[in-house]
Write a protein that holds these residues in place. Structure first.
Motif, short mmCIF file in Angstrom:
data_model
loop_
_atom_site.label_atom_id
_atom_site.label_comp_id
_atom_site.label_asym_id
_atom_site.label_seq_id
_atom_site.Cartn_x
_atom_site.Cartn_y
_atom_site.Cartn_z
N ILE A 9 60.79 55.53 67.27
CA ILE A 9 59.50 54.86 67.42
C ILE A 9 58.89 54.86 66.02
N PRO A 10 59.03 53.75 65.27
CA PRO A 10 58.84 53.77 63.82
C PRO A 10 57.47 54.23 63.35
N ARG A 54 57.89 64.64 63.97
CA ARG A 54 57.59 65.61 65.04
C ARG A 54 57.52 64.92 66.40
N GLU A 55 56.80 63.81 66.47
CA GLU A 55 56.64 63.11 67.74
C GLU A 55 57.95 62.51 68.22
N ASN A 56 58.74 61.94 67.30
CA ASN A 56 60.02 61.37 67.69
C ASN A 56 61.00 62.44 68.15
N LEU A 57 61.03 63.56 67.45
CA LEU A 57 62.00 64.61 67.75
C LEU A 57 61.76 65.21 69.13
N THR A 58 60.50 65.39 69.51
CA THR A 58 60.19 66.09 70.77
C THR A 58 59.85 65.13 71.91
N LEU A 59 60.13 63.85 71.75
CA LEU A 59 59.74 62.86 72.75
C LEU A 59 60.30 63.18 74.13
N LYS A 75 66.11 65.61 55.84
CA LYS A 75 65.34 65.50 54.60
C LYS A 75 64.06 64.71 54.87
N THR A 76 62.95 65.41 54.87
CA THR A 76 61.66 64.81 55.17
C THR A 76 60.58 65.53 54.38
N LYS A 92 56.00 59.73 58.79
CA LYS A 92 56.43 58.66 59.70
C LYS A 92 57.96 58.53 59.62
N ILE A 93 58.60 58.42 60.78
CA ILE A 93 60.06 58.39 60.81
C ILE A 93 60.61 57.12 60.14
N ARG A 94 59.83 56.04 60.13
CA ARG A 94 60.30 54.81 59.49
C ARG A 94 60.51 54.99 57.99
#
Length: 518
Positions: free
Chosen positions: A351-352, A357-362, A393-394, A400-402
């Protein structure tokens, strides 16, 4: 390249984002009628350099000359008018519009005030047939596979009759036949004097079609060579900034062998979902990696979606841990310990605009929430653990994951399912469009997870990946399981032969009790 008359010269290109130096004195030179490879790890600066050339980003410093004239495009549309067409890895067309509308979007042929639909459809059909694609051009683009959509994007870019065509991972969704067709078109463009910038992580393709290569690392151009003057090992070593011997050792251990498999986790027999999937059978045991191979349209993704409950089964039998299963939705499969990473990372995975954090634990949110309130401390602990464990690597969990490279986005999606402690993980093209370094990391991770007892069903178009990394490979053809190759039988040639031939359908009955199938 004719050094006196280069088509494109980019020199001293520097670009800074808040807190990040994305490019530092990067350069790129492409000759007329030259196919030029641009390679580097995810995050090396390739995409940023391309976006500066095409006007999507503004450079901080440096010069760009096209056909001897200095240019400074302020938008992709201006670059297109200036003679540059770009084909992106992620198809960026309009799914609900027809195929023909997408090919001619923004430049539809007209008869007076009205669109000439007959002429547009006929020309779109002619362009696509050049690529060996014969489809109903009046149907919505979204009704076709990712591979067909990619070919439509390529046909659109070529139809502009540009001086320079940029292809960013154009083959990532294509089968071998379609890749050869694309290479034929590239050679036609070369013969017409058109320059091609070819971005790909598939090194064999670079040697098959490219004349020269520019290698990038950490935002810098580190080398420029004729393809015939650099070996594959040296190419990878320069990309990674390592010695050739170190790269050779890492390549040999990317997929480490797993031990004997355990109990059967999944037993799928004679699955059907309609015309795409007619009779697919396979099984996966604990602690093994089962490859799923087949040409485009063979039913690989449809099999995965049927198992996961994303598509409705119209026939067949599914058993999970020995018990009958019939999932009406992915939620049912998740509850039984199954995770699924889709092929289309952009539209069905990340979800770009949400954070890492939000994408990983969705998928874990129901377990993290009480009365609708997420346990932030527990969420943070899980996210930090998987970022460290998978080497994501972040800049931090709230990035933002995008903004992450493709390889790191893929790691986040893997972490999304791993934090649920699944028993079976289905991966559809898990290394598509990511660099050799990230690919090796993911391959080592899968081997490690399998040794710990996870069952993995892995779909891949890369036969080398299947041959080296699987305990067994099940081959599909035209929606049917046609053969299964044991570990001892696994070679790229045998997989390819099974994909191309049409032996009698094989009903997979599973490994003999008490023994491993390879």
């Amino acid at each position: 390249m004719n050094d006196a008359q280069p088509l494109l010269v980019m020199e001293g290109i520097t670009k800074t984002f808040p807190g990040v130096l994305a490019l530092q004195d990067a350069s790129l030179r492409v000759g007329q009628g030259e196919v030029h490879a641009l390679i580097g790890q995810n995050g090396a600066g390739k995409s940023t350099l391309i976006k500066i050339l095409t006007g999507a980003y503004r450079r901080d410093r440096g010069t760009v000359r096209l056909a001897g004239q200095e240019v400074d495009f302020h938008s992709p549309q201006a670059a297109q008018r200036g003679g540059i067409s770009t084909i992106y890895q992620e198809v960026n067309l309009v799914g609900f519009r027809s195929v023909a509308e997408n090919v001619f979007l923004g430049r539809e042929p007209r008869r007076g005030l009205f669109i000439d639909w007959r002429a547009m459809n006929a020309e779109a059909r002619r362009l696509l047939e050049r690529f060996g694609v014969r489809v109903d051009v009046t149907r919505p683009l979204a009704s076709y596979s990712v591979a067909v959509q990619q070919m439509v994007a390529i046909a659109r870019a070529v139809s502009f009759q540009s001086r320079l065509v940029i292809m960013d991972e154009p083959t990532s969704s294509l089968d071998d036949r379609e890749v050869e067709t694309l290479f034929g078109v590239i050679r036609q463009l070369k013969g017409d004097g058109v320059g091609v910038v070819f971005v790909s992580h598939r090194l064999d393709e670079l040697y098959a079609v490219c004349d020269r290569v520019t290698i990038m690392r950490d935002g810098r151009t580190v080398d420029e060579r004729a393809m015939g003057d650099i070996s594959k090992l040296e190419l990878v070593a320069k990309m990674l900034g390592k010695e050739i011997g170190e790269v050779r050792r890492e390549g040999e251990t990317a997929f480490e062998r797993t031990g004997p498999p355990g109990e059967t986790l999944l037993d799928a027999r004679h699955l059907r979902t309609g015309p795409a999937l007619k009779d697919a059978s396979l099984n996966v045991r604990a602690g093994e990696i089962v490859g799923l191979a087949g040409l485009l349209g063979s039913g690989r993704s449809e099999t995965a979606r049927a198992i996961f409950g994303a598509d409705d089964l119209t026939g067949g039998e599914l058993r999970v841990n020995g018990a009958p299963a019939r999932f009406r939705s992915p939620a049912g499969a998740i509850a039984r310990g199954i995770g699924f990473c889709s092929e289309d990372r952009k539209t069905e995975g990340i979800i770009p605009h949400m954070t890492v954090r939000e994408n990983l634990t969705l998928a874990l949110l129901p377990a993290l929430a009480r009365s609708g309130i997420v346990d932030a401390a527990r969420q943070a602990e899980i996210v930090d653990r998987f970022i460290a464990q998978l080497g994501i690597k972040t800049a931090g969990p709230d990035q933002k994951i995008r903004e992450l490279s493709g390889g790191n986005q893929q790691k986040v999606l893997l972490a999304r399912w791993l934090c649920l402690n699944p028993e079976l993980l289905i991966l559809d093209e898990p290394t598509r469009g990511i660099d050799v370094g990230a690919k090796a990391e993911i391959q080592r991770l899968l081997s490690e997870l399998a040794r710990e007892g996870l069952g993995v069903l892995m779909i891949s178009s890369e036969l080398e990946e299947l041959a080296e990394g699987s305990n067994r490979v099940v081959v599909l053809r035209e929606g049917r399981t046609v053969t299964e190759l044991s570990r001892e039988e696994l070679t790229q040639d045998r997989i390819m032969a099974a994909m191309a031939q049409d032996p009698s359908p094989l009903a997979v009955t599973g490994a003999p009790e008490g023994g491993a199938r390879g």
